[in-house]
Motif scaffolding. Structure first.
Motif, PDB file in Angstrom:
ATOM      1  N   MET B  58      50.607  35.223 -24.019  1.00 48.66           N
ATOM      2  CA  MET B  58      52.045  35.967 -24.767  1.00 48.66           C
ATOM      3  C   MET B  58      52.249  34.608 -25.980  1.00 48.66           C
ATOM      4  O   MET B  58      52.955  35.205 -26.538  1.00 48.66           O
ATOM      5  CB  MET B  58      52.812  36.232 -24.495  1.00 48.66           C
ATOM      6  N   ALA B  62      51.288  35.630 -29.826  1.00 51.32           N
ATOM      7  CA  ALA B  62      52.170  37.093 -28.901  1.00 51.32           C
ATOM      8  C   ALA B  62      52.382  37.050 -31.028  1.00 51.32           C
ATOM      9  O   ALA B  62      51.739  38.502 -31.674  1.00 51.32           O
ATOM     10  CB  ALA B  62      53.629  37.005 -28.635  1.00 51.32           C
ATOM     11  N   GLY B  69      51.242  47.337 -29.140  1.00 51.43           N
ATOM     12  CA  GLY B  69      51.178  46.168 -27.894  1.00 51.43           C
ATOM     13  C   GLY B  69      50.120  45.898 -27.240  1.00 51.43           C
ATOM     14  O   GLY B  69      48.969  46.131 -27.774  1.00 51.43           O
ATOM     15  N   LEU B  82      52.415  41.495 -16.075  1.00 48.72           N
ATOM     16  CA  LEU B  82      52.389  41.820 -17.801  1.00 48.72           C
ATOM     17  C   LEU B  82      53.769  42.204 -18.441  1.00 48.72           C
ATOM     18  O   LEU B  82      54.113  42.005 -19.175  1.00 48.72           O
ATOM     19  CB  LEU B  82      51.288  42.879 -17.761  1.00 48.72           C
ATOM     20  N   GLY B  86      55.642  40.958 -20.985  1.00 44.87           N
ATOM     21  CA  GLY B  86      55.830  41.790 -22.521  1.00 44.87           C
ATOM     22  C   GLY B  86      57.646  41.916 -22.413  1.00 44.87           C
ATOM     23  O   GLY B  86      58.169  41.277 -23.537  1.00 44.87           O
ATOM     24  N   ARG B  87      58.762  42.283 -21.440  1.00 44.71           N
ATOM     25  CA  ARG B  87      59.884  41.678 -21.659  1.00 44.71           C
ATOM     26  C   ARG B  87      60.256  40.741 -22.542  1.00 44.71           C
ATOM     27  O   ARG B  87      61.322  40.253 -23.066  1.00 44.71           O
ATOM     28  CB  ARG B  87      61.214  41.733 -20.837  1.00 44.71           C
ATOM     29  N   ILE B  91      57.502  42.379 -26.840  1.00 44.27           N
ATOM     30  CA  ILE B  91      56.326  43.251 -26.915  1.00 44.27           C
ATOM     31  C   ILE B  91      55.556  44.393 -25.949  1.00 44.27           C
ATOM     32  O   ILE B  91      56.120  43.858 -25.016  1.00 44.27           O
ATOM     33  CB  ILE B  91      54.847  42.315 -26.220  1.00 44.27           C
ATOM     34  N   VAL B  93      54.444  46.578 -23.489  1.00 46.24           N
ATOM     35  CA  VAL B  93      52.928  46.634 -22.553  1.00 46.24           C
ATOM     36  C   VAL B  93      52.926  47.908 -21.838  1.00 46.24           C
ATOM     37  O   VAL B  93      53.518  48.215 -21.417  1.00 46.24           O
ATOM     38  CB  VAL B  93      53.416  45.489 -21.668  1.00 46.24           C
ATOM     39  N   GLY B 114      57.994  47.620 -18.264  1.00 44.85           N
ATOM     40  CA  GLY B 114      56.642  48.418 -18.418  1.00 44.85           C
ATOM     41  C   GLY B 114      56.372  49.523 -18.083  1.00 44.85           C
ATOM     42  O   GLY B 114      56.600  50.808 -17.936  1.00 44.85           O
TER      43      GLY B 114
END
Lengths: 312, 312
Positions: B58, B62, B69, B82, B86-87, B91, B93, B114
């Motif tokens: 990421m 990113a 996503g 993931l 993502g957090r 992003i 996820v 997620g």
């Protein structure tokens, strides 16, 4: 207000002690989990911080020890540390342990080559057992009164300050007789006077909490706690003398809060910490101490797997 | 014999990836307990090494991710990583997890924000679920074929070599599809060509062991193991291609040996390591790999307290 340490605890002396620790001892792992600072002394050699005092003591005084060796009284972690250091410095050692001591801890001492003398569960019987060993030519380490033991303990505070890039706002320390607590305060506050150092005891073994708040030494008639490393029924004389000047506060935590923290440490931090070792964290997590950026010393991890299994 | 890495895995590329990892990720704690080297990636953020690949991926890509996503398929630790990344990189996820995935791990993914899509327990159903997400505009990370995922994994090997003052004789790595294994070999052997890198699988999920020794890709009809992080029924294509040149040996361990090592880690090292994470250590402790100074990567620590309790 700048505190003045007793001469034996001057920062230079503490640093000299740190330099004597053998390389097998490891600096404390510091980790932040969900914002809370963890000082993982449960990962220390022997599973607790007590090896610092024993290794320092022997590194410094080994040559003056009588042939019959050294003895001390301990409910567990001090005895394990004694046995490790005795093996490391080739000094015969004997631990006087009360019969109520956890059998797993007794076995650890023996596995490291230490002698164990089991005595009755009263202070009198323990004193008698030590006197008998002294009569046989052993040197007794009086870990409640020996300033050098506190000097050894203080190396954890030095290591912690070295590991952190910013001085911590609060350092939280489990307390039984209070040795680690005042030793940590001596180290930390000579480096960062504004850092608060707070001691924590379980509700059922809170002699130092009540003594601190009443300003008068309090002795408990009985001690009821699962924290088998925190069973002192009164503060140690030297810690008691120092804690009023050096310790910022004393709080107590419930057994339930300790249990919850032991479980949280397994689930979130992947660490095995014994109940007494988790008491400081329990005070931060339960809100007894309010500092979302506080650092908790996890002072030991010696917990029998079967017992941990019941706690989970 | 000096190995030549694929261009994407050149040492300079791996080092560049290491420099992109966010500061929340921690270098692996290395500890020696009873002579055995432990690489404690169970203490990594999210409780496993997989966050290295996701955070690197990421950090690097990113800006090119579609609005809908990212998605990937994982039995647990990859999905947790993931979700964390993502957090961290803001992003959205989605993790595709088989119904047999451990509920505790599913819950972790959700707790980190997620999305979880549960699918049937077959590769076909999983592929279908991913295809459906792709049709909805999500980008799929194909972690079995994406070299960048291996580049991310390789940062553990770099960190390990950085932490050790002497090059290790043997590094032992748990293997499922083999991603961490070959990534570690790529990092370690470009720095120290004489270090042996050995993969370990449980007896009941030994696709890579049999493939390695027969020289031919082997697919298992069924997988039977308590190591829920090591349930691949065949090697990943990219790891398989690389392992014959880069991996020195593959061995298998019994479930009993894994269980004994999980318990030993609690009792002696005070560490919570999940079964799959302890497979490498089990090979060293059971004598499947003979090197009293070997280093075992403890690849993950995500084990539900209740389940750990049963193991103790």
């Amino acid at each position: 207000v700048s505190l003045v340490a007793p001469r034996w605890a001057a920062l230079a002396n503490l640093r000299a002690a740190r330099s004597l620790l053998p390389s097998e001892l490891v600096p404390p792992l510091t980790r932040t989990v969900e914002g809370l600072g963890l000082v993982c002394e449960n990962l220390q050699v022997t599973g607790s911080y007590k090896v610092r005092a024993m290794a320092y003591w022997m590194a410094r005084f080994a040559s003056a020890v009588p042939k019959a060796g050294l003895a001390l009284a301990s409910s567990g972690n001090f005895a394990i540390a004694l046995a490790w250091a005795g093996r490391r410095y080739q000094i015969p050692v004997t631990a006087v342990m009360m019969r109520r001591s956890h059998p797993w801890k007794v076995e650890r001492v023996r596995a490291l080559g230490g002698q164990v003398v089991l005595c009755g569960d009263s202070t009198e019987e323990r004193t008698q057992a030590l006197a008998s060993l002294q009569a046989q030519g052993l040197q007794i380490i009086d870990h409640l009164n020996d300033p050098e033991v506190l000097v050894g303990h203080s190396t954890l505070g030095l290591d912690l300050m070295h590991a952190l890039s910013d001085a911590p706002s609060t350092v939280v320390v489990p307390a039984s007789t209070g040795g680690l607590l005042v030793a940590t305060a001596l180290a930390v506050k000579q480096i960062s006077p504004t850092t608060r150092v707070i001691g924590v005891q379980p509700e059922g073994a809170n002699a130092m909490v009540t003594s601190f708040h009443s300003g008068k030494l309090q002795r408990l008639d009985q001690v009821v706690t699962e924290c088998d490393a925190l069973t002192a029924n009164l503060p140690g004389p030297l810690p008691w003398e120092l804690c009023r000047a050096w310790v910022d506060d004393m709080v107590q935590v419930s057994e339930q809060a300790v249990r919850e923290s032991v479980r949280w440490l397994v689930e979130e931090a992947k660490l095995v910490v014994e109940p007494g070792g988790a008491a400081g964290l329990a005070a931060l997590r339960s809100g007894q101490i309010q500092d979302s950026k506080g650092w908790a010393i996890l002072s030991g991890g010696n917990m029998e797997p079967r017992r941990l299994s019941q706690w989970l």
